[in-house]
Design an enzyme around this catalytic site. Structure first.
Site, PDB file in Angstrom:
ATOM      1  N   GLU A   1      -4.378   7.120  -7.426  1.00 28.23           N
ATOM      2  CA  GLU A   1      -4.417   6.244  -8.602  1.00 28.23           C
ATOM      3  C   GLU A   1      -5.629   6.590  -9.462  1.00 28.23           C
ATOM      4  O   GLU A   1      -6.733   6.726  -8.933  1.00 28.23           O
ATOM      5  CB  GLU A   1      -4.465   4.777  -8.164  1.00 28.23           C
TER       6      GLU A   1
ATOM      7  N   HIS B   1      -0.210  -0.628 -10.581  1.00 27.16           N
ATOM      8  CA  HIS B   1      -0.965  -1.492  -9.659  1.00 27.16           C
ATOM      9  C   HIS B   1      -1.328  -2.823 -10.322  1.00 27.16           C
ATOM     10  O   HIS B   1      -2.486  -3.221 -10.385  1.00 27.16           O
ATOM     11  CB  HIS B   1      -2.239  -0.770  -9.180  1.00 27.16           C
TER      12      HIS B   1
ATOM     13  N   ARG C   1       0.846  -1.188   0.000  1.00 27.69           N
ATOM     14  CA  ARG C   1       0.000   0.000   0.000  1.00 27.69           C
ATOM     15  C   ARG C   1       0.880   1.236   0.000  1.00 27.69           C
ATOM     16  O   ARG C   1       1.871   1.309   0.731  1.00 27.69           O
ATOM     17  CB  ARG C   1      -0.936   0.026   1.225  1.00 27.69           C
TER      18      ARG C   1
END
Length: 346
Positions: free
Chosen positions: A289, A308, A260
């Site tokens: 994001e 990601h 994270r």
């Protein structure tokens, strides 16, 4: 039992329905709802907002409020289940196809006596593969060499050329030693490296049996050639890698993050890279994001960035609903309320 399955752009409600019928049996009724943000970019933005700010930051489909009323079980992936959904639902069980439950109002669920399940180990293989891959990319300039050659440049000199070496003999520091950290340790076994672990919740014997050494955080930061982050994000771990941590690291160390973004202080990381306090970084997760187009990390040569991708393999998405539903079924049949998959803390 009556199920309400809530799909999204990554796992559809149809996929979830098939899994319910295969695990629990075709006689069970399934209501399907799909969370369909207007674009993939919007989906990822909403998902990021929920990760940081909880289920109230999301926009669940209006259809869900009606469909979730008369059911026994709700199964979701990334779709937020906020307090309104929980309070209107008659469900006694909620299953989340993820290891984290940031998209569920767990407090509201507990108040109603609803048991919430998470999915442990669903993307362990995918993320651990990726973490090792990022280590190699950063050490050996794989992505940078590829990008240069695609642009017509036969590049042989890089920011780490003065200290670029082999994996053999390196020290790898793992912050967090859950399912993914253990898998990374196993996969690094063939590289002949030393592995250090910082995780206050894991027994030293368990770390040693896995082939690693338990270490305090300061020693790990000072000693490691790679620091790979695999902790859960919480109030206690937020910003665990900040200015003090970067000051302790070797100037040749690489920071890897597939966990994270909030575990790392963003400003401190940018500063450390700009000042060459560390050798480089490889990141798959970001504070916003999609990543901002003007973010300073984009312009840095000693950084590898991926959007990601670590946990998002087809194999992971296929098996996740089955892992969750089989554990839920086992717990129901055995009346097991001690499962690690049951969320016990609010």
């Amino acid at each position: 039992m009556k199920f309400c399955v809530v799909g999204d752009p990554m796992i559809s409600s149809e996929t979830l329905e098939v899994a319910v019928h295969e695990v629990f049996g075709p006689e069970h009724q399934v209501k399907r709802v799909d969370w369909r943000p207007k674009s993939q970019e919007v989906f990822y933005q909403l998902r990021s907002d929920v990760e940081k700010n909880g289920p109230e930051a999301g926009c669940p489909p209006e259809e869900l409020f009606e469909q979730a009323v008369d059911v026994d079980v709700i199964i979701t992936h990334h779709t937020p289940l906020n307090r309104r959904v929980i309070e209107q639902s008659g469900a006694k069980l909620v299953g989340v196809c993820r290891a984290g439950v940031e998209n569920v109002d767990v407090k509201a669920a507990k108040e109603k006596g609803i048991t919430v399940y998470k999915t442990i180990g669903r993307n362990t293989e995918a993320v651990s593969d990726f973490a090792v891959g990022l280590m190699l990319c950063e050490l050996r300039n794989i992505a940078r060499g590829h990008a240069a050659l695609k642009e017509g440049t036969w590049r042989r000199k890089y920011s780490n050329s003065d200290f670029m070496g082999d994996m053999e003999g390196k020290t790898i520091g793992l912050i967090g030693f859950g399912e993914i950290g253990r898998a990374v340790t196993k996969k690094l076994g063939g590289f002949d490296v030393r592995i250090l672990v910082y995780d206050p919740f894991v027994d030293e014997d368990a770390v040693r049996k896995a082939g690693a050494e338990k270490m305090d955080l300061e020693t790990l930061l000072r000693t490691s050639d790679f620091i790979s982050v695999h902790a859960r994000l919480s109030d206690a771990t937020k910003g665990i890698i900040g200015r003090e941590a970067f000051d302790l690291m070797k100037p040749t160390a690489y920071l890897i993050n597939t966990a994270r973004a909030g575990l790392i202080d963003e400003e401190a990381l940018v500063e450390a890279l700009e000042q060459k306090k560390i050798g480089g970084a490889a990141l798959d997760v970001f504070w916003t994001e999609p990543m901002e187009k003007e973010h300073p990390l984009r312009a840095m040569d000693h950084v590898t960035l991926t959007p990601h991708l670590a946990g998002a393999t087809n194999d992971t998405m296929k098996k996740t609903p089955y892992l969750l539903l089989r554990e839920m079924k086992r717990c129901l049949e055995e009346k097991d309320e001690s499962s690690r998959w049951i969320v016990k803390q609010v």
